[in-house]
Design a protein around this motif. Structure first.
Motif, mmCIF file in Angstrom:
data_model
loop_
_atom_site.group_PDB
_atom_site.id
_atom_site.type_symbol
_atom_site.label_atom_id
_atom_site.label_comp_id
_atom_site.label_asym_id
_atom_site.label_seq_id
_atom_site.Cartn_x
_atom_site.Cartn_y
_atom_site.Cartn_z
ATOM 1 N N TYR A 1 1.130 -1.053 0.013
ATOM 2 C CA TYR A 1 -0.162 -0.282 -0.225
ATOM 3 C C TYR A 1 1.084 0.916 0.042
ATOM 4 O O TYR A 1 1.886 1.369 1.306
ATOM 5 N N THR A 2 0.382 1.897 -1.347
ATOM 6 C CA THR A 2 1.714 3.105 -0.923
ATOM 7 C C THR A 2 1.054 4.573 -0.997
ATOM 8 O O THR A 2 -0.006 4.616 -1.549
ATOM 9 N N LEU A 3 0.923 4.986 0.361
ATOM 10 C CA LEU A 3 0.738 6.719 0.528
ATOM 11 C C LEU A 3 2.072 8.134 -0.434
ATOM 12 O O LEU A 3 3.100 7.701 0.367
ATOM 13 N N GLU A 4 1.241 8.322 -1.013
ATOM 14 C CA GLU A 4 2.153 9.420 -2.003
ATOM 15 C C GLU A 4 1.727 11.084 -1.908
ATOM 16 O O GLU A 4 0.416 11.460 -1.973
ATOM 17 N N ALA A 5 2.755 12.046 -1.395
ATOM 18 C CA ALA A 5 2.284 13.322 -1.576
ATOM 19 C C ALA A 5 3.279 14.338 -2.374
ATOM 20 O O ALA A 5 4.285 13.872 -2.580
ATOM 21 N N ARG A 6 2.390 15.007 -3.307
ATOM 22 C CA ARG A 6 3.316 15.476 -4.179
ATOM 23 C C ARG A 6 2.764 17.294 -4.622
ATOM 24 O O ARG A 6 1.773 17.460 -4.791
ATOM 25 N N GLY A 7 3.741 17.775 -4.582
ATOM 26 C CA GLY A 7 3.107 19.278 -4.331
ATOM 27 C C GLY A 7 5.019 20.172 -4.407
ATOM 28 O O GLY A 7 6.241 19.324 -4.419
ATOM 29 N N PHE A 8 4.883 21.588 -3.341
ATOM 30 C CA PHE A 8 5.884 22.487 -3.236
ATOM 31 C C PHE A 8 5.089 22.952 -1.758
ATOM 32 O O PHE A 8 4.628 23.196 -1.393
ATOM 33 N N GLY A 9 7.045 22.736 -1.297
ATOM 34 C CA GLY A 9 6.684 23.033 0.226
ATOM 35 C C GLY A 9 8.094 22.804 0.831
ATOM 36 O O GLY A 9 8.791 22.613 -0.138
ATOM 37 N N ASN A 10 7.560 23.113 1.977
ATOM 38 C CA ASN A 10 8.640 22.736 2.686
ATOM 39 C C ASN A 10 8.845 20.890 3.316
ATOM 40 O O ASN A 10 8.112 19.632 3.722
ATOM 41 N N LEU A 11 9.508 20.072 2.342
ATOM 42 C CA LEU A 11 9.134 18.716 1.627
ATOM 43 C C LEU A 11 9.564 17.963 2.824
ATOM 44 O O LEU A 11 8.858 16.702 3.098
ATOM 45 N N ASN A 12 10.576 18.058 3.637
ATOM 46 C CA ASN A 12 11.336 17.396 4.944
ATOM 47 C C ASN A 12 10.762 17.981 5.429
ATOM 48 O O ASN A 12 10.530 16.397 5.965
ATOM 49 N N ALA A 13 9.772 18.915 6.541
ATOM 50 C CA ALA A 13 9.286 18.791 7.362
ATOM 51 C C ALA A 13 6.891 18.446 7.153
ATOM 52 O O ALA A 13 6.446 17.955 8.102
ATOM 53 N N LEU A 14 7.011 17.991 5.321
ATOM 54 C CA LEU A 14 5.438 17.613 5.528
ATOM 55 C C LEU A 14 5.349 16.276 6.408
ATOM 56 O O LEU A 14 5.983 15.186 6.608
ATOM 57 N N GLU A 15 4.165 16.329 7.332
ATOM 58 C CA GLU A 15 4.181 15.431 7.681
ATOM 59 C C GLU A 15 3.017 14.430 6.912
ATOM 60 O O GLU A 15 1.299 15.360 6.981
ATOM 61 N N LEU A 16 2.843 13.232 6.654
ATOM 62 C CA LEU A 16 1.655 12.553 5.824
ATOM 63 C C LEU A 16 1.080 11.505 6.928
ATOM 64 O O LEU A 16 1.841 11.298 8.520
ATOM 65 N N PRO A 17 -0.071 11.338 6.678
ATOM 66 C CA PRO A 17 -1.122 10.371 7.968
ATOM 67 C C PRO A 17 -0.774 9.038 7.927
ATOM 68 O O PRO A 17 -0.324 8.440 7.043
ATOM 69 N N GLU A 18 -1.168 8.090 9.298
ATOM 70 C CA GLU A 18 -0.533 7.016 9.526
ATOM 71 C C GLU A 18 -1.865 6.534 9.179
ATOM 72 O O GLU A 18 -3.018 6.328 9.128
ATOM 73 N N LEU A 19 -0.887 5.122 8.936
ATOM 74 C CA LEU A 19 -2.132 3.998 8.668
ATOM 75 C C LEU A 19 -2.939 3.533 9.992
ATOM 76 O O LEU A 19 -2.530 3.247 10.995
ATOM 77 N N PRO A 20 -4.548 3.661 9.640
ATOM 78 C CA PRO A 20 -4.998 3.435 11.062
ATOM 79 C C PRO A 20 -4.922 1.513 10.900
ATOM 80 O O PRO A 20 -4.496 0.907 10.548
ATOM 81 N N LYS A 21 -5.432 0.978 12.392
ATOM 82 C CA LYS A 21 -4.884 -0.387 12.225
ATOM 83 C C LYS A 21 -6.430 -0.836 11.498
ATOM 84 O O LYS A 21 -7.107 -0.490 11.428
ATOM 85 N N LEU A 22 -5.777 -2.222 10.904
ATOM 86 C CA LEU A 22 -6.881 -2.609 9.440
ATOM 87 C C LEU A 22 -7.102 -4.321 10.315
ATOM 88 O O LEU A 22 -6.288 -5.107 10.685
ATOM 89 N N ASP A 23 -8.680 -3.837 10.321
ATOM 90 C CA ASP A 23 -9.109 -5.555 9.969
ATOM 91 C C ASP A 23 -8.999 -6.839 9.096
ATOM 92 O O ASP A 23 -9.088 -6.113 8.615
#
Length: 624
Positions: free
Chosen positions: A342-364
């Motif tokens: 499973y791949t989650l990707e953010a693409r664009g312009f800004g402070n790439l290093n400091a960008l916080e992506l959401p975490e995957l919740p507990k999956l049943d």
């Protein structure tokens, strides 16, 4: 005084006749070969050829452990003295200012020249790079100097003709180079914005304005940029850009030395201290230029906090810029126990290093392993950004349709001055039973055998007979018939016993073969461990244990869910503690396969030892 230059020329001609001049002079020198991290050094590549010759190609050196600060190039004509007499020669000079980026030994590869069908190369140069402060502010001189032959005269006791030529040059120099005034040469730090939001990019330009001819730049000192996260926008640029510009009616040549993307990390007024740089002004037949140091102006940036109105709950203040969010999987149909990425990707312009992506919740219905995180930077039109990607390995633990829910991330767009919440789409994965099991969707494994005739397709056979009483003849009596069948029954029992003994021997032999195969896999694991192939060693341990379990129990264990395997072993009489030890080893093998970080050699050694103890336990059979 009027006769001194003439005498110098005569002496130079005499010395030149004593030593035959080479038709080509090709050399590379540095001004110092020991520096600190962050210091600059100057590389000079010089090509001197007869004017009537032709340079076919010139490949400048490559730099390992050094970054290019500036480049400059000049061409001039000069007189040449040799055994063939005086003549004109063409001199190409390349001056490259380099900066040390890490401690160790940096390398400057040879330059390559092709002239009149021949190939010439310079010697490689090594630079010793020390920690900052190691030299105590003193630059170590270069061992080669800036002279041909590295400063060692090949003329023995004779006076070096290059020294005579230096005297001749000083005699011909009529006056000193002009002094650079403040209005003739100055440095400016220029931001594209002076008021921004927290986390919004500020592009800072370091520019040199000059009315004089400049040959190179050196010893560039950038400020520390306290309170900012800094990204270099010119890491791929090889040459200094320049343009003509008029300032208050005065024409200048403007050189762009540096572009930096600054992301403020706190609100308030942030001050950027001046930068410093040295410029080499003027060059000619008998001059090496004058070095002038200049300081830039300071800059103050006003940073506004992010607006409180409309801010989503739990907003990450570093998520500022123009971003897009997407998610996908490598397959939407799989079998039980087979991994899905499973791949989650953010693409664009800004402070790439400091960008916080959401975490995957507990999956049943999934077992989730530690993710792998990657970044790929991108610069376009002076804007810094790129792609940030997180990949999870998911292993389904039951059959049916399993859903990965939608994820969301809130960002603040400083251009639109508003918050925005980005969403991914939910993803459904269909999981079917593998070859090792045939389960109903979402159902646990059956505890015992299943009647495949319950669907009603076949019915049992029924016989209808009519019984009549008849008179039994003596030879039809049960005693008589039994006496006839007794020899055949005794022979059948003898054959069955022999076959039973053979079956027991075959099973014992199969068990020995299973043990031998498992031991071979463990030996292979040790070999891979000694070679440093740690993942291959873990795979050998897992395969050996599974092959042994399959031969020992008759179960198709490969691909079988871990819970079902534990239940099957328990039903075959294995004690719970032994079943737990088997499951623990297989669990460690699975973690090593799917975790992004490779196991350590110590972990592999411990895993092999645990697998050996588990095999010894299983050899004792199902009893506790």
């Amino acid at each position: 005084m009027a006769r001194y230059p003439i005498a110098a020329v005569a002496i130079a001609l005499a010395a030149g006749s004593a030593v035959a001049a080479e038709p080509v002079r090709f050399e590379a020198t540095v001004d110092r070969d020991t520096v600190e991290v962050g210091d600059t050094l100057t590389l000079s590549v010089s090509v001197s050829v007869p004017n009537e010759g032709r340079i076919e190609s010139l490949v400048l050196p490559e730099f390992k452990g050094l970054e290019v600060v500036s480049r400059s190039q000049s061409t001039q004509m000069s007189y040449r003295f040799g055994s063939g007499g005086a003549g004109m020669e063409k001199v190409d000079s390349h001056v490259i200012v380099l900066r040390a980026v890490k401690t160790g030994v940096a390398t400057i590869t040879p330059a390559v020249l092709r002239y009149d069908g021949k190939r010439y190369t310079t010697d490689p140069i090594t630079i010793k790079v020390l920690k900052a402060g190691s030299l105590g502010g003193r630059a170590a001189p270069s061992t080669g100097g800036g002279r041909p032959f590295g400063g060692n005269s090949p003329f023995g006791g004779l006076q070096d003709p290059f020294d005579l030529f230096d005297q001749f040059a000083r005699g011909m120099q009529p006056r000193e180079l002009p002094t650079a005034g403040k209005d003739d040469l100055f440095v400016r730090l220029v931001p594209d914005k002076r008021e921004v939001y927290l986390g919004e990019q500020v592009t800072l330009y370091l520019q040199v304005f000059s009315r004089l001819e400049l040959s190179s730049f050196q010893n560039l000192k950038l400020p520390k940029f306290d309170g900012f996260w800094v990204e270099d926008l010119d890491s791929d640029r090889q040459q200094i850009q320049s343009e003509r510009r008029t300032v208050n009616g005065v024409p200048y040549r403007v050189y762009l030395l540096k572009r930096e993307a600054l992301f403020p990390m706190k609100a308030g007024e942030l001050r950027i201290e001046p930068a410093k740089v040295e410029a080499v002004t003027g060059f000619g037949l008998f001059s090496t230029g004058r070095t002038v140091e200049r300081r830039s102006n300071s800059v103050t940036i006003r940073v506004r906090p992010l607006p409180a109105e409309g801010q989503p709950p739990g907003f990450q203040s570093t998520n500022v810029g123009q971003w897009r969010l997407s998610a996908d999987v490598d397959t939407r149909e799989t079998t039980l126990g087979q991994p899905v990425t499973y791949t989650l990707e953010a693409r664009g312009f800004g402070n790439l290093n400091a960008l916080e992506l959401p975490e995957l919740p507990k999956l049943d219905g999934f077992k989730v392993y530690e993710p792998t995180r990657t970044e790929r930077r991108r610069v376009r039109g002076g804007r810094f950004g790129g792609t940030k990607r997180v990949e999870w390995v998911l292993v389904p633990t039951r059959t049916g349709e399993l859903t990965i829910p939608a994820l969301s991330m809130s960002v603040f767009d400083p251009q639109m001055e508003r918050y925005e919440t980005l969403h991914t789409d939910p993803i459904t994965i269909r999981v079917e039973a593998g070859q090792a099991t045939a389960l109903a969707p979402g159902a646990p494994a059956p505890a015992g055998p299943t009647n495949v005739l319950d669907a009603g397709g076949l019915r049992p056979l029924r016989y209808h007979v009519r019984l009549e009483r008849v008179q039994a003849e003596p030879w039809r009596s049960p005693i008589f018939l039994g006496s006839l069948a007794l020899p055949a029954a005794v022979f059948g029992l003898f054959v069955a016993g022999d076959r039973f003994r053979s079956l027991l021997a075959s099973r014992a032999d199969g068990g020995r073969r299973a043990r031998g195969a498992a031991r071979s896999y463990l030996k292979a694991a040790r070999r891979e461990r000694r070679k440093g192939a740690l993942r291959e060693a873990v795979a050998a341990v897992e395969r050996g244990l599974l092959e042994y379990l399959a031969a020992k129990t008759g179960l198709p264990v490969r691909g079988m869910p871990r819970e079902q395997l534990e239940r099957e072993l328990g039903e075959r009489g294995y004690a719970p503690k032994r079943v737990e030890r088997v499951a623990a080893v297989l669990e460690r093998c699975e973690n090593a396969r799917y975790n992004p970080a490779a196991p350590s050699p110590e972990e592999v050694d411990a895993l092999i030892a645990r697998a050996e103890r588990v095999l010894e336990d299983l050899e004792e059979g199902p009893q506790p």
